[in-house]
Design a protein around this motif. Structure first.
Motif, mmCIF file in Angstrom:
data_model
loop_
_atom_site.group_PDB
_atom_site.id
_atom_site.type_symbol
_atom_site.label_atom_id
_atom_site.label_comp_id
_atom_site.label_asym_id
_atom_site.label_seq_id
_atom_site.Cartn_x
_atom_site.Cartn_y
_atom_site.Cartn_z
ATOM 1 N N SER A 78 -10.513 45.930 19.609
ATOM 2 C CA SER A 78 -9.439 46.806 19.487
ATOM 3 C C SER A 78 -8.882 47.315 18.174
ATOM 4 C CB SER A 78 -8.253 46.396 20.505
ATOM 5 O OG SER A 78 -8.064 45.117 19.950
ATOM 6 N N ALA A 79 -9.083 46.606 17.281
ATOM 7 C CA ALA A 79 -8.744 46.730 15.913
ATOM 8 C C ALA A 79 -9.765 47.712 15.291
ATOM 9 C CB ALA A 79 -8.746 45.609 14.990
ATOM 10 N N GLY A 80 -11.062 47.706 15.467
ATOM 11 C CA GLY A 80 -11.774 48.418 15.088
ATOM 12 C C GLY A 80 -11.918 49.656 15.596
ATOM 13 N N ALA A 81 -11.511 49.685 17.049
ATOM 14 C CA ALA A 81 -11.588 51.025 17.844
ATOM 15 C C ALA A 81 -10.370 51.845 17.476
ATOM 16 C CB ALA A 81 -11.517 50.654 19.380
ATOM 17 N N LEU A 82 -9.318 51.338 16.966
ATOM 18 C CA LEU A 82 -7.817 52.030 16.644
ATOM 19 C C LEU A 82 -8.467 52.964 15.234
ATOM 20 C CD1 LEU A 82 -5.326 53.219 17.306
ATOM 21 C CD2 LEU A 82 -4.303 50.995 16.134
ATOM 22 N N VAL A 83 -8.782 51.843 14.323
ATOM 23 C CA VAL A 83 -8.840 52.438 12.974
ATOM 24 C C VAL A 83 -10.122 53.508 13.001
ATOM 25 C CG1 VAL A 83 -7.933 50.663 11.722
ATOM 26 C CG2 VAL A 83 -10.274 50.695 12.072
ATOM 27 N N ASP A 84 -11.248 53.487 13.900
ATOM 28 C CA ASP A 84 -12.116 54.212 14.004
ATOM 29 C C ASP A 84 -11.789 55.573 14.840
ATOM 30 O OD1 ASP A 84 -13.861 52.697 12.660
ATOM 31 O OD2 ASP A 84 -14.757 52.163 14.480
ATOM 32 N N ALA A 85 -10.839 55.568 15.663
ATOM 33 C CA ALA A 85 -10.133 56.775 16.457
ATOM 34 C C ALA A 85 -9.386 57.689 15.775
ATOM 35 C CB ALA A 85 -9.434 56.330 17.817
ATOM 36 N N LEU A 86 -8.637 57.124 14.549
ATOM 37 C CA LEU A 86 -7.979 58.141 13.897
ATOM 38 C C LEU A 86 -8.407 59.222 13.179
ATOM 39 C CD1 LEU A 86 -5.282 55.222 12.847
ATOM 40 C CD2 LEU A 86 -4.876 57.189 14.575
ATOM 41 N N PRO A 87 -9.671 58.695 12.446
ATOM 42 C CA PRO A 87 -10.203 59.958 11.861
ATOM 43 C C PRO A 87 -10.747 60.776 12.795
ATOM 44 C CG PRO A 87 -10.824 57.812 10.892
ATOM 45 C CD PRO A 87 -10.103 57.473 12.050
ATOM 46 N N VAL A 132 -3.997 42.367 16.740
ATOM 47 C CA VAL A 132 -3.433 41.533 15.638
ATOM 48 C C VAL A 132 -4.251 40.285 15.098
ATOM 49 C CG1 VAL A 132 -1.883 40.312 16.785
ATOM 50 C CG2 VAL A 132 -1.466 41.028 14.681
ATOM 51 N N ALA A 133 -4.914 39.836 16.203
ATOM 52 C CA ALA A 133 -5.821 38.745 15.949
ATOM 53 C C ALA A 133 -6.956 39.080 14.943
ATOM 54 C CB ALA A 133 -6.420 38.007 17.014
ATOM 55 N N ILE A 134 -7.369 39.960 14.844
ATOM 56 C CA ILE A 134 -8.436 40.641 13.898
ATOM 57 C C ILE A 134 -7.816 41.047 12.541
ATOM 58 C CG2 ILE A 134 -10.032 42.564 13.748
ATOM 59 C CD1 ILE A 134 -11.631 40.823 15.470
ATOM 60 N N MET A 135 -6.795 41.821 12.879
ATOM 61 C CA MET A 135 -6.187 42.376 11.641
ATOM 62 C C MET A 135 -5.499 41.180 10.664
ATOM 63 S SD MET A 135 -4.834 46.279 12.500
ATOM 64 C CE MET A 135 -5.813 47.533 13.186
ATOM 65 N N SER A 136 -5.031 40.124 11.524
ATOM 66 C CA SER A 136 -4.477 39.262 10.460
ATOM 67 C C SER A 136 -5.542 38.290 9.850
ATOM 68 C CB SER A 136 -3.679 38.230 11.466
ATOM 69 O OG SER A 136 -4.355 37.660 12.523
ATOM 70 N N ALA A 193 1.980 34.468 16.777
ATOM 71 C CA ALA A 193 2.091 33.863 15.227
ATOM 72 C C ALA A 193 0.635 33.807 14.719
ATOM 73 C CB ALA A 193 2.664 32.540 15.542
ATOM 74 N N LYS A 194 0.647 33.717 13.305
ATOM 75 C CA LYS A 194 -0.723 34.045 12.584
ATOM 76 C C LYS A 194 -1.583 32.702 12.894
ATOM 77 C CE LYS A 194 -2.234 35.575 8.014
ATOM 78 N NZ LYS A 194 -3.352 35.057 8.115
ATOM 79 N N GLU A 195 -1.041 31.594 12.915
ATOM 80 C CA GLU A 195 -1.685 30.348 13.262
ATOM 81 C C GLU A 195 -2.533 30.406 14.489
ATOM 82 O OE1 GLU A 195 1.195 29.829 10.132
ATOM 83 O OE2 GLU A 195 1.662 30.149 12.329
ATOM 84 N N GLU A 196 -1.776 30.762 15.642
ATOM 85 C CA GLU A 196 -2.109 30.773 16.828
ATOM 86 C C GLU A 196 -3.316 32.061 17.033
ATOM 87 O OE1 GLU A 196 -0.174 30.537 20.692
ATOM 88 O OE2 GLU A 196 1.586 29.296 19.846
ATOM 89 N N LEU A 197 -3.074 32.989 16.418
ATOM 90 C CA LEU A 197 -4.066 34.193 16.369
ATOM 91 C C LEU A 197 -5.249 33.561 15.668
ATOM 92 C CD1 LEU A 197 -1.609 36.907 15.328
ATOM 93 C CD2 LEU A 197 -2.711 36.766 17.504
ATOM 94 N N THR A 247 3.519 43.105 11.588
ATOM 95 C CA THR A 247 3.417 44.439 11.803
ATOM 96 C C THR A 247 2.925 44.650 10.366
ATOM 97 O OG1 THR A 247 5.184 44.506 13.592
ATOM 98 C CG2 THR A 247 4.559 46.394 12.279
ATOM 99 N N LYS A 248 3.337 44.372 9.118
ATOM 100 C CA LYS A 248 3.145 44.773 7.902
ATOM 101 C C LYS A 248 1.698 44.576 7.770
ATOM 102 C CE LYS A 248 7.725 44.578 6.170
ATOM 103 N NZ LYS A 248 8.851 43.981 5.199
ATOM 104 N N LEU A 249 1.157 43.208 8.282
ATOM 105 C CA LEU A 249 -0.454 43.224 8.079
ATOM 106 C C LEU A 249 -1.095 44.042 8.655
ATOM 107 C CD1 LEU A 249 -0.782 39.118 8.607
ATOM 108 C CD2 LEU A 249 -1.186 40.363 6.724
ATOM 109 N N VAL A 250 -0.741 44.586 9.865
ATOM 110 C CA VAL A 250 -1.322 45.762 10.535
ATOM 111 C C VAL A 250 -1.448 46.941 9.896
ATOM 112 C CG1 VAL A 250 -1.222 47.034 12.834
ATOM 113 C CG2 VAL A 250 -1.073 44.836 13.033
ATOM 114 N N ILE A 251 -0.089 47.237 9.159
ATOM 115 C CA ILE A 251 -0.010 48.354 8.529
ATOM 116 C C ILE A 251 -0.742 48.528 7.355
ATOM 117 C CG2 ILE A 251 1.735 49.720 7.026
ATOM 118 C CD1 ILE A 251 3.768 48.865 9.061
ATOM 119 N N ASP A 252 -0.855 47.391 6.564
ATOM 120 C CA ASP A 252 -1.748 47.214 5.424
ATOM 121 C C ASP A 252 -3.306 47.372 5.859
ATOM 122 O OD1 ASP A 252 -2.092 46.143 2.515
ATOM 123 O OD2 ASP A 252 -3.668 44.899 3.679
ATOM 124 N N TYR A 253 -3.550 46.783 6.852
ATOM 125 C CA TYR A 253 -4.972 47.052 7.372
ATOM 126 C C TYR A 253 -5.377 48.421 7.644
ATOM 127 C CZ TYR A 253 -9.214 45.169 10.023
ATOM 128 O OH TYR A 253 -10.520 44.843 10.388
#
Length: 233
Positions: free
Chosen positions: A98-107, A65-69, A33-37, A125-131
């Motif tokens: 892991s957040a940076g690694a994923l978005v950097d890996a896609l290109p 998701v802790a990073i992306m949130s 959950a966002k608060e715990e993250l 999940t929608k936060l992750v998609i937006d990120y």
């Protein structure tokens, strides 16, 4: 992070004769959950200090998701701050989120449109998609498995994933993110989903492993870990 990344590093060691040791420090979180993250992310500086006491060569921040949130582009803020902690402790080391690694890996694999599977509740999940979309990659189709308990996420059977992907529209995507979470297992079925869809498959754990190997100046080839770690990139 503590199962699939060591498995990939072990496969790398067998293939290339490398040797790894694995060290971990925990940021506490039970419910996704966002608060715990946010509370969890607040412990990351302590963890970086503890790990650099071991003079490690690279650090991986496990929770995507802790990073992306925490807001768009936060992986850059986190990586810079935590690398500062390593330098302050006299053991400067690159920090991979892991957040940076994923978005950097896609290109890297030429992915501009993706399908994504995540274990999170729909709002997260929608936060992750937006990120991800803010980073220039369109999420054309997605599934939120809505598993709130972090332990249950880790116990989700990866053999369920091919069936989930089969129900998605993957015809016009460049790649599939089979697990947008290092906690949700997916490694055993990456090759199966690639064969089933004809698309390259990336996971948060595979992307983190790729980024770590790059940071260490090692070959980015791990058998059975998908297109990103095929050695082609």
């Amino acid at each position: 992070m503590e199962t699939e990344i060591p498995a990939m590093l072990t496969a790398h060691a067998l293939a290339h004769g490398t040797r790894f040791t694995f060290h971990s420090s925990r940021m506490r979180m039970k419910t996704v959950a966002k608060e715990e993250l946010a509370a969890m992310d607040g412990e990351s500086d302590r963890c970086a200090l503890e790990l650099t006491d071991a003079r490690v060569d690279v650090l991986g921040y496990a929770c995507l998701v802790a990073i992306m949130s925490m807001g768009r582009g936060y992986h850059r803020v986190s990586q810079e701050r935590l690398q500062g902690r390593t330098a302050e402790n006299g053991a400067p080391a690159p920090v991979i989120t892991s957040a940076g690694a994923l978005v950097d890996a896609l290109p890297v694999i030429g992915a501009k449109r993706i399908a994504l599977v995540a274990p999170y509740m729909k709002p997260l999940t929608k936060l992750v998609i937006d990120y991800i979309e803010q980073e220039g990659v369109e999420v054309a189709d997605w599934r939120a498995l809505e598993i709130p308990d972090n332990i249950a996420v880790g116990r989700h059977d990866p053999e369920n994933l091919p069936g989930i992907v089969a129900g998605m529209d993957t015809g016009n995507v460049d790649a599939i993110v089979l697990s947008a979470c290092v906690q949700m297992p997916s490694l055993p079925v990456i090759a199966k989903v690639e064969a089933m869809t004809g698309k390259p498959v990336v996971t948060a754990a595979a992307a983190t492993t790729y980024a770590m190997l790059k940071a260490l100046g090692l070959k980015t080839a791990v058998p059975g870990a998908g297109a990103l770690l095929s050695g082609a990139y």
